[in-house]
Design an enzyme around this catalytic site. Structure first.
Site, mmCIF file in Angstrom:
data_model
loop_
_atom_site.group_PDB
_atom_site.id
_atom_site.type_symbol
_atom_site.label_atom_id
_atom_site.label_comp_id
_atom_site.label_asym_id
_atom_site.label_seq_id
_atom_site.Cartn_x
_atom_site.Cartn_y
_atom_site.Cartn_z
ATOM 1 N N TYR A 34 0.959 -1.320 0.141
ATOM 2 C CA TYR A 34 -0.047 0.022 -0.026
ATOM 3 C C TYR A 34 0.803 1.142 0.010
ATOM 4 O O TYR A 34 0.596 2.351 -0.537
ATOM 5 C CB TYR A 34 -1.108 0.205 1.297
ATOM 6 C CG TYR A 34 -1.980 -1.074 1.272
ATOM 7 C CD1 TYR A 34 -3.172 -0.918 0.413
ATOM 8 C CD2 TYR A 34 -1.586 -2.482 1.722
ATOM 9 C CE1 TYR A 34 -4.136 -2.015 0.624
ATOM 10 C CE2 TYR A 34 -2.648 -3.245 1.734
ATOM 11 C CZ TYR A 34 -3.677 -3.230 1.050
ATOM 12 O OH TYR A 34 -4.612 -4.275 0.921
ATOM 13 N N ASN A 48 -12.427 -0.514 -4.566
ATOM 14 C CA ASN A 48 -12.423 -0.857 -6.089
ATOM 15 C C ASN A 48 -13.544 -1.442 -6.735
ATOM 16 O O ASN A 48 -13.955 -2.620 -6.320
ATOM 17 C CB ASN A 48 -11.001 -1.646 -6.220
ATOM 18 C CG ASN A 48 -10.746 -2.163 -7.727
ATOM 19 O OD1 ASN A 48 -11.445 -1.622 -8.448
ATOM 20 N ND2 ASN A 48 -10.178 -3.504 -7.691
ATOM 21 N N CYS A 71 -6.468 -4.923 -7.742
ATOM 22 C CA CYS A 71 -6.264 -4.748 -6.129
ATOM 23 C C CYS A 71 -5.770 -5.982 -5.450
ATOM 24 O O CYS A 71 -5.124 -5.625 -4.441
ATOM 25 C CB CYS A 71 -7.525 -4.237 -5.660
ATOM 26 S SG CYS A 71 -8.927 -5.180 -5.511
ATOM 27 N N HIS A 72 -5.859 -6.969 -5.969
ATOM 28 C CA HIS A 72 -5.288 -8.239 -5.214
ATOM 29 C C HIS A 72 -4.154 -8.280 -5.264
ATOM 30 O O HIS A 72 -3.020 -8.978 -4.537
ATOM 31 C CB HIS A 72 -5.947 -9.521 -5.903
ATOM 32 C CG HIS A 72 -5.586 -9.792 -7.402
ATOM 33 N ND1 HIS A 72 -6.460 -9.101 -8.305
ATOM 34 C CD2 HIS A 72 -4.677 -10.178 -7.740
ATOM 35 C CE1 HIS A 72 -5.883 -9.658 -9.396
ATOM 36 N NE2 HIS A 72 -4.734 -10.147 -9.098
ATOM 37 N N GLU A 94 -1.812 -16.359 -10.700
ATOM 38 C CA GLU A 94 -0.749 -15.400 -11.561
ATOM 39 C C GLU A 94 0.708 -15.923 -11.457
ATOM 40 O O GLU A 94 1.178 -15.673 -12.248
ATOM 41 C CB GLU A 94 -0.938 -14.131 -11.233
ATOM 42 C CG GLU A 94 -2.539 -13.524 -11.370
ATOM 43 C CD GLU A 94 -2.451 -12.066 -11.104
ATOM 44 O OE1 GLU A 94 -1.515 -11.329 -10.828
ATOM 45 O OE2 GLU A 94 -3.787 -11.356 -11.428
#
Lengths: 175, 175
Positions: free
Chosen positions: B101, B124, B132-133, B159
């Site tokens: 963050y 979001n 945002c993950h 991912e």
DNA sequence: ACCAGACTCGCCGTTTTCGGACATCAATGC
DNA sequence: GCATTGATGTCCGAAAACGGCGAGTCTGGT
């Protein structure tokens, strides 16, 4: 975000000064007095056009000529539920008559909400058409009007058939 | 009152549960997780339709199949100026990467607005598409996700090419 | 007596203000 | 280690202030 629906505006000269008219596709939204209290600039995305106001213009002209006692227009005022209740009740006050804020509060079945009615009245977005000028103090004083007390006095005088010349000489008390 | 422009919605099954999709004519507005945090019912005036979501559907399916690393879609999220700044910055985090963050706050030139970034992140409207993950605590903890931490863990594992079976067995710390 | 003002107080919807709480993080003091 | 603190924007709830009132009281002048 805000609506994409188009908003139109235009101006109309009148005996009480220039009127700014605002409308959307479903009806008239606002009328401001030039130099009135809640005077603000037209929003940048609004578009100026005469066509949406043909009816409004004609009926207002007739009203100021003393030839119209009732408006027949699509109206689309924006406000809270309470405000709308007050505003629509305004439309039922007969031409030329006056009532007090207290009586107006009674008519919407909230006899104690007198000050709230006053506040709602003060934010009437459609003066003249929704005749908030017909609401006066319980002692007969005019007490207030978005377009200025002289205008309120003028409108009442007009509706009572009084000669127009005396915009500042009316017998009606200002307080 | 609000806009007259049509709003469309539809549902899409996915490995992380049913996704609720919302769009207007200029792009995708929202994605909700079934049983997610800010779960709400579709507005009564929205219309269900599949056609507006053809592209979205295909690209999400490709993403979950591991065959797409970047979305190419018209997006139309709604939020404050600050929130939009944060959200568009999300789109620049590479596939499979994570940042804190604090780093995200620096990238938008407001290094002190760390908590505000967290709050914006939490709102979001387009999770997965605006990733945002990929934002985690500075100590590596996952800290939070609108669709639930298991989902956040799943997306990051996906991912990183990790096998899918271990939805609840990932090595990533939850805290 | 009577009346006009000035003042107080209760009434009520709306608007404004204020104080926390947040998907944080680094620095500080103990 | 661990609690505390300060910095940021937004949302949400509570609380307070604010009116285009009105009925009642008081005061002072006729």
């Amino acid at each position: 975000m805000s609506s994409n629906e188009p908003i139109w505006y235009d101006e109309l000269p009148s005996p009480v000064g220039i009127l700014r008219l605002v409308a959307d596709d479903s009806g008239l939204r606002e009328i401001w007095f030039e130099n009135g209290r809640h005077q603000k600039a037209p929003h940048s995305q609004w578009r100026r056009a005469a066509a949406p106001f043909v009816l409004v213009r004609r009926q207002l002209e007739e009203y100021f000529a003393g030839e119209r006692q009732q408006f027949e227009l699509p109206l689309h005022p924006h406000g809270t539920a309470f405000q709308l209740k007050v505003w629509w009740e305004l439309a039922r006050i007969p031409y030329g008559a006056t009532i007090s804020y207290g009586q107006l509060a009674q008519r919407i079945d909230q006899p104690l909400a007198v000050r709230a009615v006053g506040a709602a009245n003060g934010r009437n977005p459609l003066p003249i058409v929704l005749p908030c000028h017909r609401v006066i103090g319980s002692d007969g004083s005019l007490t207030g009007f978005g377009g200025g007390l002289p205008t309120k006095r003028y409108l009442l005088a007009l509706e009572n058939g009084v000669a127009h010349g005396d915009l500042f000489g009316s017998a009606l008390r200002t307080r």
